[in-house]
Motif scaffolding. Structure first.
Motif, PDB file in Angstrom:
ATOM      1  N   LEU A  46      -9.274  41.647  53.977  1.00  0.00           N
ATOM      2  CA  LEU A  46      -8.136  41.828  53.596  1.00  0.00           C
ATOM      3  C   LEU A  46      -7.975  42.198  51.796  1.00  0.00           C
ATOM      4  CD1 LEU A  46      -5.566  39.258  54.830  1.00  0.00           C
ATOM      5  CD2 LEU A  46      -5.844  41.634  55.263  1.00  0.00           C
ATOM      6  N   GLY A  47      -9.252  42.636  51.390  1.00  0.00           N
ATOM      7  CA  GLY A  47      -9.505  42.843  49.869  1.00  0.00           C
ATOM      8  C   GLY A  47      -9.089  41.890  49.079  1.00  0.00           C
ATOM      9  N   CYS A  48      -8.983  40.491  49.284  1.00  0.00           N
ATOM     10  CA  CYS A  48      -8.621  39.459  48.664  1.00  0.00           C
ATOM     11  C   CYS A  48      -9.906  39.291  47.496  1.00  0.00           C
ATOM     12  CB  CYS A  48      -8.232  37.939  49.183  1.00  0.00           C
ATOM     13  SG  CYS A  48      -6.919  38.240  50.493  1.00  0.00           S
ATOM     14  N   LEU A  49     -11.057  39.807  48.130  1.00  0.00           N
ATOM     15  CA  LEU A  49     -12.343  39.727  47.359  1.00  0.00           C
ATOM     16  C   LEU A  49     -13.007  41.126  47.376  1.00  0.00           C
ATOM     17  CD1 LEU A  49     -14.193  37.336  46.027  1.00  0.00           C
ATOM     18  CD2 LEU A  49     -15.165  37.216  48.161  1.00  0.00           C
ATOM     19  N   SER A  50     -13.351  41.526  46.386  1.00  0.00           N
ATOM     20  CA  SER A  50     -14.228  42.621  46.091  1.00  0.00           C
ATOM     21  C   SER A  50     -15.629  42.578  46.495  1.00  0.00           C
ATOM     22  CB  SER A  50     -13.921  43.371  44.735  1.00  0.00           C
ATOM     23  OG  SER A  50     -14.935  44.172  44.398  1.00  0.00           O
ATOM     24  N   PRO A  51     -16.062  43.700  47.125  1.00  0.00           N
ATOM     25  CA  PRO A  51     -17.663  43.594  47.538  1.00  0.00           C
ATOM     26  C   PRO A  51     -18.452  43.706  46.318  1.00  0.00           C
ATOM     27  CG  PRO A  51     -16.779  45.621  48.422  1.00  0.00           C
ATOM     28  CD  PRO A  51     -15.511  44.785  47.904  1.00  0.00           C
TER      29      PRO A  51
ATOM     30  N   VAL B 281       6.795  64.084  44.442  1.00  0.00           N
ATOM     31  CA  VAL B 281       6.032  63.151  44.148  1.00  0.00           C
ATOM     32  C   VAL B 281       4.604  62.965  44.662  1.00  0.00           C
ATOM     33  CG1 VAL B 281       5.955  60.471  43.935  1.00  0.00           C
ATOM     34  CG2 VAL B 281       7.907  61.879  43.618  1.00  0.00           C
ATOM     35  N   ASN B 282       3.737  62.686  43.880  1.00  0.00           N
ATOM     36  CA  ASN B 282       2.167  62.815  44.450  1.00  0.00           C
ATOM     37  C   ASN B 282       1.669  61.571  44.680  1.00  0.00           C
ATOM     38  OD1 ASN B 282      -0.561  63.788  44.285  1.00  0.00           O
ATOM     39  ND2 ASN B 282      -1.053  62.378  42.823  1.00  0.00           N
ATOM     40  N   LEU B 283       0.974  61.432  45.972  1.00  0.00           N
ATOM     41  CA  LEU B 283       0.438  60.276  46.316  1.00  0.00           C
ATOM     42  C   LEU B 283      -0.958  60.120  46.190  1.00  0.00           C
ATOM     43  CD1 LEU B 283       0.467  57.727  48.055  1.00  0.00           C
ATOM     44  CD2 LEU B 283      -0.213  59.209  50.192  1.00  0.00           C
ATOM     45  N   ARG B 284      -1.367  59.359  45.237  1.00  0.00           N
ATOM     46  CA  ARG B 284      -2.907  59.520  44.551  1.00  0.00           C
ATOM     47  C   ARG B 284      -3.793  58.399  45.547  1.00  0.00           C
ATOM     48  NH1 ARG B 284      -5.239  58.054  38.395  1.00  0.00           N
ATOM     49  NH2 ARG B 284      -7.084  58.375  39.116  1.00  0.00           N
ATOM     50  N   HIS B 285      -4.925  58.893  45.839  1.00  0.00           N
ATOM     51  CA  HIS B 285      -5.724  58.144  46.934  1.00  0.00           C
ATOM     52  C   HIS B 285      -6.843  57.188  45.997  1.00  0.00           C
ATOM     53  CE1 HIS B 285      -4.182  60.186  50.360  1.00  0.00           C
ATOM     54  NE2 HIS B 285      -4.043  61.197  49.842  1.00  0.00           N
ATOM     55  N   PHE B 286      -7.171  56.008  46.254  1.00  0.00           N
ATOM     56  CA  PHE B 286      -8.293  55.279  45.817  1.00  0.00           C
ATOM     57  C   PHE B 286      -8.986  54.855  46.689  1.00  0.00           C
ATOM     58  CE2 PHE B 286      -5.076  55.350  42.434  1.00  0.00           C
ATOM     59  CZ  PHE B 286      -5.638  55.540  40.946  1.00  0.00           C
ATOM     60  N   ILE B 287     -10.301  54.453  46.374  1.00  0.00           N
ATOM     61  CA  ILE B 287     -11.283  53.879  47.357  1.00  0.00           C
ATOM     62  C   ILE B 287     -11.746  52.781  46.899  1.00  0.00           C
ATOM     63  CG2 ILE B 287     -13.478  54.338  48.479  1.00  0.00           C
ATOM     64  CD1 ILE B 287     -12.976  57.263  48.354  1.00  0.00           C
ATOM     65  N   GLY B 288     -11.502  51.758  47.469  1.00  0.00           N
ATOM     66  CA  GLY B 288     -11.888  50.467  46.697  1.00  0.00           C
ATOM     67  C   GLY B 288     -12.428  49.181  47.856  1.00  0.00           C
ATOM     68  N   HIS B 289     -12.741  49.688  48.927  1.00  0.00           N
ATOM     69  CA  HIS B 289     -13.160  48.686  49.969  1.00  0.00           C
ATOM     70  C   HIS B 289     -14.664  48.663  50.189  1.00  0.00           C
ATOM     71  CE1 HIS B 289      -9.101  49.884  51.175  1.00  0.00           C
ATOM     72  NE2 HIS B 289      -9.011  48.712  51.344  1.00  0.00           N
ATOM     73  N   THR B 290     -15.460  49.673  49.557  1.00  0.00           N
ATOM     74  CA  THR B 290     -16.834  49.603  49.598  1.00  0.00           C
ATOM     75  C   THR B 290     -17.661  48.959  48.501  1.00  0.00           C
ATOM     76  OG1 THR B 290     -16.793  52.051  49.100  1.00  0.00           O
ATOM     77  CG2 THR B 290     -16.950  51.350  51.410  1.00  0.00           C
ATOM     78  N   LEU B 291     -18.903  48.567  48.560  1.00  0.00           N
ATOM     79  CA  LEU B 291     -19.775  48.426  47.573  1.00  0.00           C
ATOM     80  C   LEU B 291     -20.385  49.508  46.871  1.00  0.00           C
ATOM     81  CD1 LEU B 291     -21.564  45.970  46.388  1.00  0.00           C
ATOM     82  CD2 LEU B 291     -23.206  46.690  48.151  1.00  0.00           C
ATOM     83  N   TYR B 292     -20.516  50.721  47.627  1.00  0.00           N
ATOM     84  CA  TYR B 292     -21.098  51.907  47.041  1.00  0.00           C
ATOM     85  C   TYR B 292     -19.656  53.030  47.074  1.00  0.00           C
ATOM     86  CZ  TYR B 292     -25.728  50.202  46.985  1.00  0.00           C
ATOM     87  OH  TYR B 292     -26.959  49.782  46.651  1.00  0.00           O
ATOM     88  N   ASN B 293     -19.239  53.848  46.161  1.00  0.00           N
ATOM     89  CA  ASN B 293     -18.357  54.781  46.066  1.00  0.00           C
ATOM     90  C   ASN B 293     -19.009  55.810  46.924  1.00  0.00           C
ATOM     91  OD1 ASN B 293     -16.649  53.106  44.934  1.00  0.00           O
ATOM     92  ND2 ASN B 293     -16.258  54.454  42.899  1.00  0.00           N
ATOM     93  N   LYS B 294     -18.355  56.546  47.800  1.00  0.00           N
ATOM     94  CA  LYS B 294     -18.879  57.772  48.320  1.00  0.00           C
ATOM     95  C   LYS B 294     -19.358  58.678  47.320  1.00  0.00           C
ATOM     96  CE  LYS B 294     -14.710  60.766  48.859  1.00  0.00           C
ATOM     97  NZ  LYS B 294     -13.990  61.471  49.858  1.00  0.00           N
ATOM     98  N   GLU B 295     -18.896  59.063  46.312  1.00  0.00           N
ATOM     99  CA  GLU B 295     -19.618  59.820  45.222  1.00  0.00           C
ATOM    100  C   GLU B 295     -20.621  59.495  44.779  1.00  0.00           C
ATOM    101  OE1 GLU B 295     -15.992  57.922  43.135  1.00  0.00           O
ATOM    102  OE2 GLU B 295     -16.400  58.569  45.010  1.00  0.00           O
TER     103      GLU B 295
END
Length: 428
Positions: free
Chosen positions: A252-257, A127-141
């Motif tokens: 806590l990610g209740c609000l998106s930057p 089973v694959n664990l897929r990673h997401f990035i959702g804590h920052t204003l800018y995505n690293k890419e």
């Protein structure tokens, strides 16, 4: 058999602008949202502090409860589990015939280690664990440089990022969700279930800080409306008026930057007020900066010597001076007022944090890591990168060593509260 995706919620307790959730809904027939109350998060640390204190824990419980309420409106729920994710996830995957697990990647070592363990265990189950990035204003890419080449100096990071990077639009909030069938979704633990190392009987209630996405979006609207009122009344801006106090919900990610950013850009276009909103955007950039610094430098921020090999290291003492600082009984009125506010509400603004950190390190000559650990216990907007990054900077062992010795307590006193009004107001 339809495709089932387990959505592992961590510090991302929201429906809006949540790529992980949007992708899971799109790529599956059914999703299983899960939140783990990990007992390790409530233990005594090596610095004799509590990893998550009662006020922080209450804010977390409120946030998870609000997310549960949101899922119920879609005819589902979130599975509540008490225990270590690496112990429980393999069983959940087998029980509910999960085909993939989605989660948000963290940057601090403890959280990263848990992800690695989970990934290894799931791999054995194919089973694959897929990673997401959702804590920052800018995505690293989207940054104009790879992580290894990010400037250590914040001013350079800010200049290059604002000039050459883009802030992506928000993901649309889901309008439907199909849930895995679950017989019992689990009870939300009580505060006394979680907080076993602290007396919660006399915990002060808070009307200002209530956890959850619902309150977070309301607070953002109120802040934006305040800006509109200022614009329409031509009221002059004061620096103190710009404190939004949105950071607990961001943590806590209740609000998106990105939600904050684009809502402010919209208000700025309608009403002007760039100075009013600019400080908030700079705050979001500082959050990004420290997260990317943790990604670049790893655990160095947690070490007493930090980036300065010849630093004089204080022992991890919890002596009478340290106890007085924690309790707000140092005899320094402003420091004591700030610490009482922290202990009562779980929140103090950034200027206050710099003040009490400077006093601890340079006036009391005590260990900065114990101070950082204490704020980890208390702050409802605690985030590992921001907290430990800021403390290392004040201590002169951060990654920007040019700031060493730049924190002057007497100067901070004069700038912060020249007439002692703040301390008097809080009854110090």
């Amino acid at each position: 058999m339809g495709k089932k995706i387990l959505v592992w919620f961590r510090n991302d307790l929201r429906l809006h602008d949540n790529e992980m959730l949007v992708e899971a809904i799109a790529k599956s027939d059914e999703i299983l949202p899960v939140f783990f109350f990990d007992p390790r998060q409530f233990e005594i640390t090596r610095y004799q502090t509590i990893k998550t204190g009662a006020i922080r824990a209450r804010f977390l419980l409120e946030s998870v409860a609000d997310l549960r309420s949101s899922f119920k409106k879609f005819g589902g729920d979130i599975l509540i589990q008490l225990g270590k994710p690496e112990d429980l996830l393999p069983t959940l995957v087998s029980t509910y015939e999960i085909t993939e697990v989605y989660h948000h990647r963290e940057v601090a070592s403890e959280e990263t280690a848990v992800s690695t363990q989970v990934e290894d265990l799931l791999w054995k189950l194919r089973v694959n664990l897929r990673h997401f990035i959702g804590h920052t204003l800018y995505n690293k890419e989207d940054l104009p440089f790879p992580i290894k080449d990010i400037p250590d100096v914040f001013a350079q990071f800010k200049k290059k990022t604002e000039r050459d990077a883009i802030v992506k639009p928000c993901f649309v909030t889901p309008t439907y969700i199909n849930f895995v069938e679950v017989e019992h979704w689990g009870d939300l633990p009580s505060l006394t279930d979680l907080v076993v190392n602290e007396d919660v009987k006399n915990l002060a209630t808070s009307e200002e800080f209530v956890g959850g996405e619902t309150v977070a979006l309301k607070r953002l609207d109120e802040f934006l409306n305040a800006g509109e009122t200022i614009a329409l009344s031509n009221t002059s801006l004061k620096k103190t008026e710009v404190i939004s106090k949105l950071s607990p919900w961001l943590a806590l990610g209740c609000l998106s930057p990105r939600e904050v950013y684009w809502k402010m850009k919209e208000a700025e276009a309608n009403y002007g007020l760039k100075p009013y909103f600019n400080q908030i955007v700079v705050g979001l950039l500082w959050r990004d900066y420290y997260r990317f610094m943790f990604k670049k430098h790893g655990n160095t921020f947690f070490k007493p010597a930090g980036f300065k090999n010849d630093a004089k290291i204080n022992t991890h003492q919890d002596n009478e001076l340290m106890k007085a600082w924690k309790a707000g009984n140092t005899g320094q009125p402003l420091v004591d007022a700030v610490m009482h506010e922290l202990n009562t509400t779980g929140y103090i603004n950034n200027t206050s944090r710099l003040l009490v950190a400077t006093y601890l390190i340079y006036q009391l000559k005590l260990s900065w890591v114990v101070g950082a650990a204490y704020l980890e216990e208390k702050l409802i907007d605690y985030a590992p990168a921001s907290n430990w990054g800021n403390w290392a900077t004040v201590a002169g062992v951060g990654n920007d060593l040019r700031l060493t010795g730049s924190f002057d307590f007497e100067k901070q006193l004069k700038n912060f509260d020249p007439k002692g009004v703040y301390a008097q107001a809080l009854g110090a």
